[in-house]
Enzyme design. Sequence first.
Site: not given
Length: 406
Positions: A137, A95
């Site tokens: 997630e 990310y």
Amino acid sequence: MLSEKTINTIKSTVPVLEVHGTAITTQFYQMLFTNHPELLNIFNHANQKQGRQQAALANTVYAAAQYIDRLEEILPVVKQIAHKHRSLGIQAEHYPIVGKYLLAAIKEVLGDAATDEILEAWAEAYGVIAGAFIGVEDQMYKQAENQTGGWADFRAFRVERKIQESNVITSFYLVPEDGQAIASFEPGQYISVKLDIPGENNTHIRQYSLSEAPGKSYYRISVKREDAILDRPAGKVSQYLHEQVKEGGTLLLSAPAGEFVLNREDKRPVVLISGGVGLTPMISMLNTLAETEPDRQVTFIHAAQNGLSHALRKEVELLTRENPLISASWCYEAPTAEDQEGDAYHKAGFIDLPWLQSKIPSKDAAFYFCGPLPFMKAVNSALKEWEVPASDIHFEFFGPAAALEG
């Protein structure tokens, strides 16, 4: 929590993102893969070349900007994307990399219009959005690994059987090489297949819907061979599966994932509508209903080019013979002479609302559909014209989500 100033700044960029969103995401992917080519082992190259991934990301960024002050409204989209990320192996450490090049792409495309204030606001907002994805997630990774028969990452499966279902679709029956239990799944979910294809520089990962009911000792996927058409090249993975993977061969699979699932709490009639290889999640739902809810009315409608490309037809016809509450109808775009002998199909051409109404007993039902994008647009339009409530309409995209309107 984002400050009111950040929220207002992000919202002010919505008109710009509507115009330049795809240019930004295209630039983003170019920067990302140039600086981190290892990520090409995760992303679908075909979707990149066709611009589908860029458009999907642009839509996601646009939606995030629109709903930046009420992100809970896009939580269903977050979960849908998170399922795909988990099945691909996207990790928390990816990310910050994505954030870096997304901001760089915004600056590159917008130039002086991307002020320090705008970039700082997007950096703050991205941190919040990324945190939401990472949290969701993380839970999905733990659930996939800790469930009965579950596992982390990718697991080796042996091709126990390989069966040609039509002239373009082949089924693969997959059992775990370690002989241990496999995770159950919800009808409609998919697995990811990870392949190292000889001659290719990168690993390829593709997602395929499970085409059998859960509770078996195997997984079944039914894969369409994507041949070259006009300006679209042949599908490397589907061609490899069809031509090179034999019975006894090994495939690496992720645990089942996906938000497009049969709602088992809704006991009303079910309508399953599919086009082409979009029948795979529908078949999983149909088989599940036949096995676990034989008293529930099911209407199964499938569209194909013709009988030669129509997969799993005999399987469906067997269910209709065994259960009078299950009905099935076919629509062939270009039926062959052999199709036209007897009652091989029920409509020539394309699915339309009058024909759907003639086959579906009542619109008071749960509707599920999947297939090529033009097909899905047509079905969605027909159901809306019929005034089927949006809450009763459920659909699945193969690959990045796209708009059904227009």
